[in-house]
Structure formats: structure tokens, C-alpha cells
Design an enzyme around this catalytic site. Structure first.
Site, PDB file in Angstrom:
ATOM      1  N   ASP A 172      43.218 -18.504 -30.894  1.00 53.32           N
ATOM      2  CA  ASP A 172      42.796 -17.124 -31.148  1.00 53.32           C
ATOM      3  C   ASP A 172      41.334 -17.168 -31.572  1.00 53.32           C
ATOM      4  O   ASP A 172      40.816 -18.220 -31.950  1.00 53.32           O
ATOM      5  CB  ASP A 172      43.658 -16.511 -32.276  1.00 53.32           C
ATOM      6  CG  ASP A 172      43.264 -15.073 -32.604  1.00 53.32           C
ATOM      7  OD1 ASP A 172      42.831 -14.349 -31.683  1.00 53.32           O
ATOM      8  OD2 ASP A 172      43.373 -14.674 -33.773  1.00 53.32           O
ATOM      9  N   SER A 173      40.690 -16.006 -31.539  1.00 56.17           N
ATOM     10  CA  SER A 173      39.312 -15.925 -32.023  1.00 56.17           C
ATOM     11  C   SER A 173      39.267 -16.144 -33.543  1.00 56.17           C
ATOM     12  O   SER A 173      38.233 -16.494 -34.079  1.00 56.17           O
ATOM     13  CB  SER A 173      38.740 -14.553 -31.690  1.00 56.17           C
ATOM     14  OG  SER A 173      39.588 -13.553 -32.219  1.00 56.17           O
TER      15      SER A 173
ATOM     16  N   CYS B   2      45.622 -13.952 -28.437  1.00 53.15           N
ATOM     17  CA  CYS B   2      44.486 -13.083 -28.746  1.00 53.15           C
ATOM     18  C   CYS B   2      44.437 -11.991 -27.684  1.00 53.15           C
ATOM     19  O   CYS B   2      44.362 -12.302 -26.474  1.00 53.15           O
ATOM     20  CB  CYS B   2      43.206 -13.913 -28.716  1.00 53.15           C
ATOM     21  SG  CYS B   2      41.697 -12.945 -28.922  1.00 53.15           S
TER      22      CYS B   2
ATOM     23  N   GLU C 198      40.887 -10.007 -41.933  1.00 56.42           N
ATOM     24  CA  GLU C 198      40.356 -11.353 -42.191  1.00 56.42           C
ATOM     25  C   GLU C 198      39.776 -11.446 -43.616  1.00 56.42           C
ATOM     26  O   GLU C 198      39.578 -12.522 -44.140  1.00 56.42           O
ATOM     27  CB  GLU C 198      39.303 -11.761 -41.151  1.00 56.42           C
ATOM     28  CG  GLU C 198      39.877 -12.035 -39.756  1.00 56.42           C
ATOM     29  CD  GLU C 198      40.202 -13.523 -39.486  1.00 56.42           C
ATOM     30  OE1 GLU C 198      39.696 -14.410 -40.173  1.00 56.42           O
ATOM     31  OE2 GLU C 198      40.990 -13.765 -38.537  1.00 56.42           O
TER      32      GLU C 198
ATOM     33  N   CYS D 269      46.357  -6.405 -30.602  1.00 54.56           N
ATOM     34  CA  CYS D 269      45.496  -7.439 -31.180  1.00 54.56           C
ATOM     35  C   CYS D 269      46.382  -8.191 -32.164  1.00 54.56           C
ATOM     36  O   CYS D 269      47.126  -7.573 -32.936  1.00 54.56           O
ATOM     37  CB  CYS D 269      44.319  -6.784 -31.894  1.00 54.56           C
ATOM     38  SG  CYS D 269      43.386  -7.918 -32.950  1.00 54.56           S
TER      39      CYS D 269
ATOM     40  N   HIS E  51      45.844  -9.652 -34.823  1.00 52.35           N
ATOM     41  CA  HIS E  51      45.593  -9.462 -36.256  1.00 52.35           C
ATOM     42  C   HIS E  51      46.382  -8.276 -36.812  1.00 52.35           C
ATOM     43  O   HIS E  51      46.623  -8.178 -38.005  1.00 52.35           O
ATOM     44  CB  HIS E  51      44.109  -9.192 -36.526  1.00 52.35           C
ATOM     45  CG  HIS E  51      43.251 -10.418 -36.503  1.00 52.35           C
ATOM     46  ND1 HIS E  51      42.952 -11.093 -35.353  1.00 52.35           N
ATOM     47  CD2 HIS E  51      42.637 -11.089 -37.508  1.00 52.35           C
ATOM     48  CE1 HIS E  51      42.180 -12.119 -35.644  1.00 52.35           C
ATOM     49  NE2 HIS E  51      41.967 -12.144 -36.944  1.00 52.35           N
TER      50      HIS E  51
HETATM   51  N1  DGL Z   1      43.141 -11.670 -32.544  1.00 51.95           N
HETATM   52  C1  DGL Z   1      42.068 -11.135 -31.744  1.00 51.95           C
HETATM   53  C2  DGL Z   1      42.639 -10.160 -30.727  1.00 51.95           C
HETATM   54  O1  DGL Z   1      43.825 -10.154 -30.571  1.00 51.95           O
HETATM   55  C3  DGL Z   1      41.039 -10.661 -32.676  1.00 51.95           C
HETATM   56  C4  DGL Z   1      39.974  -9.821 -32.159  1.00 51.95           C
HETATM   57  C5  DGL Z   1      38.549 -10.267 -32.150  1.00 51.95           C
HETATM   58  O2  DGL Z   1      38.250 -11.446 -32.163  1.00 51.95           O
HETATM   59  O3  DGL Z   1      37.728  -9.358 -32.100  1.00 51.95           O
HETATM   60  O4  DGL Z   1      42.008  -9.417 -30.050  1.00 51.95           O
END
Ligand code: DGL
Length: 272
Positions: free
Chosen positions: A10-11, A73, A152, A186, A188
């Protein structure tokens, strides 16, 4: 023969919502998780940058002996997955199809909401997949760029006034559109589940994209005949590209279990 691991990335740490569910469904499955915490968020970046970052994330994961890679992600799944799939050499799953399948079977009114990062929403990927399965569904989308930094930074509780103010700001439009199902597009966002539930009330079904993807992982492993063998030992190795110091406290919230600071490794992702 040693059991192969699944790579999940994930990011940031949102992808741990997918890890959490896999640990429940497949406790004997080994996992390698990478969170690109040094370059988070991806959601406000261009497609080219997201593809470049994703390629490096994959190159890092491919240094392990893996049987499957999961892009946990929404942003990567909607902006980069098709481009990198061919070059991956290892089966690759994203979060879009599994969440859309669940949403389509949950909706009664065919009015479906989708929330995600700016990149995810501008891609139109969720609408396309929903309408491919249910052509008369009405889809209402909304980008919620402040949700990821909120989560976060540890703001996700439904008794947090800042959280509820931002939830109201972003989601009022969807409420006015009378959706009955909302895809948390997303990984998160599941942390904000209680806040979002409090805002919508009990009549809107929330679809957790990380958990939906984990269910798909279980199906795919079964279909391919590569599920972990009985009695095999699971466990997750964690890697991030920055902020190892506060990894454990945040990761334990996403995972719903204790994590130790010594469990995480630091990766120089630019070298991959
Ligand atoms: N978990 C990522 C997603 O699902 C986070 C978003 C991001 O990096 O902007 O999009």
C-alpha cells in the site's frame, strides 16, 4: 517444501486492513507487507508517478519468494494495476473488483456511493466496474483527500469533532443522494467506519475494500490450489520506507492486535 508468502503493499498503512482480514481467514499464510510511508499519499499524484512508485514497490516485493501479490491500495488498483500486471510475473490482485462484487450484491435500491482518493475517483474505475455488473445502477462518487492524512495521524474516532466535521463535509452530498451502499474505496477508510456509520445511520451498507480483497485472496488461492497447508505457520513481516518509529502504534490500530517496533524493517525504496 517451504510455504510461499503473499506480498501485500500500500502507499501507507491502510493496506493493513487487508492483512488483518487475511490473518483471520488464513492464519497459516505467511505475508510480506510493504507500506510506502515515505511517499504517502499517492492519491494526489499523477498517473505516471503512481505507476513509477508502484513498479518500485513491486520490485522490492519480488525480492521475496511470493505466490501472489496484492495491491491493497485503491489508488494503485485504479491507476496502475492494468499497466503493471503484464510485467509482474506473479499473479496480482487489486481491491476494485472484489469490493464492486460485494456492493452489487448488497444494494437493494441500486444507488451506490463510492469514496476514495482524488486519483481513484478521477479514474472512474469503480463506476465502470459497477456498471459492467449492474448496468442500471446509479453511482455517486466523492473524493475525500483529507481522510488519509487524518487516519495516518491517528484521527479516526467517531467522538473526534474534527473527524465528524470532515465526514459531514465530504459525505453530505452522498447522503442527499439516498445511497443504500457505500464502497470505502481506499484501504485507509475502514478505520473511519464508526464515524461514517454514525453519520449515515444503519440503512447504508459499508463495503470495506481491504476486507473484500482478502476474501478474494482466499478464493483465488483455493482455485489455484495454493492455499497454505494445514498446520503451516503464518506470520507477517512488515517493511516501510519511512517512520519506523511510530509504526507499531499505528499498525496495531489497523491490525487490531499488538505489533512490536522491532517487527518492522526500513526499505530504501528508491533503490528498487
Ligand atoms: N490506501 C491508499 C488507497 O487505498 C491510500 C491513499 C493514498 O496514498 O493517497 O488509496
Amino acid at each position: 517444501m517451504a510455504e510461499k508468502a503473499i506480498g501485500i503493499f500500500d502507499s501507507g498503512l491502510g493496506g493493513l486492513t487487508c492483512v488483518r482480514r487475511i490473518e483471520k481467514l488464513l492464519p497459516g499464510q505467511k505475508i510480506v507487507f510493504f507500506g510506502d510511508t515515505g511517499r504517502l499519499p499517492y492519491g494526489g499524484r499523477s498517473k505516471d508517478t503512481i505507476i513509477r512508485y508502484t513498479t518500485q514497490d513491486l520490485n522490492f516485493l519480488k525480492t521475496f519468494d511470493l505466490k501472489l501479490i496484492v495491491a491493497a491500495c485503491g489508488t494503485v488498483s485504479t491507476m496502475a494495476l492494468d499497466e503493471i500486471k503484464k510485467a509482474s510475473g506473479i499473479p496480482l490482485l487489486g481491491v476494485v473488483e472484489p469490493s464492486v462484487k460485494q456492493a452489487v450484491s448488497a444494494t437493494k435500491t441500486k444507488r451506490i456511493g463510492v469514496i476514495g482518493t482524488a486519483a481513484t475517483i478521477s479514474s472512474g474505475a469503480y463506476e465502470r466496474h459497477i456498471n459492467a455488473l449492474m448496468s442500471d445502477a446509479e453511482v455517486f462518487s466523492k473524493a475525500c483527500p483529507l481522510f488519509v492524512p487524518l487516519v495516518e495521524n491517528g484521527h479516526y474516532r467517531s467522538d473526534d469533532a474534527v473527524v465528524m466535521a470532515i465526514v459531514e463535509e465530504y459525505l453530505s452530498e452522498l447522503k442527499a443522494n439516498n445511497i443504500d451502499t457505500l464502497i470505502l474505496g481506499c484501504t485507509h477508510y475502514p478505520l473511519l467506519r464508526q464515524a461514517i456509520e454514525k453519520f449515515f445511520g444503519p440503512d447504508v451498507t459499508l463495503i470495506d475494500s481491504g476486507a473484500a480483497c482478502a476474501n478474494e485472496v482466499e478464493n483465488v488461492l483455493t482455485k489455484m490450489g495454493i492455499s497454505p497447508q494445514e498446520g503451516s505457520e503464518g506470520g507477517c513481516r512488515f517493511f516501510v520506507s519511512d517512520r519506523t518509529g511510530d509504526f507499531a502504534s499505528l499498525a496495531s490500530i489497523f491490525l487490531g492486535r499488538a505489533v512490536d517496533d522491532s517487527d518492522v524493517g526500513l526499505v530504501d525504496i528508491y533503490s528498487y
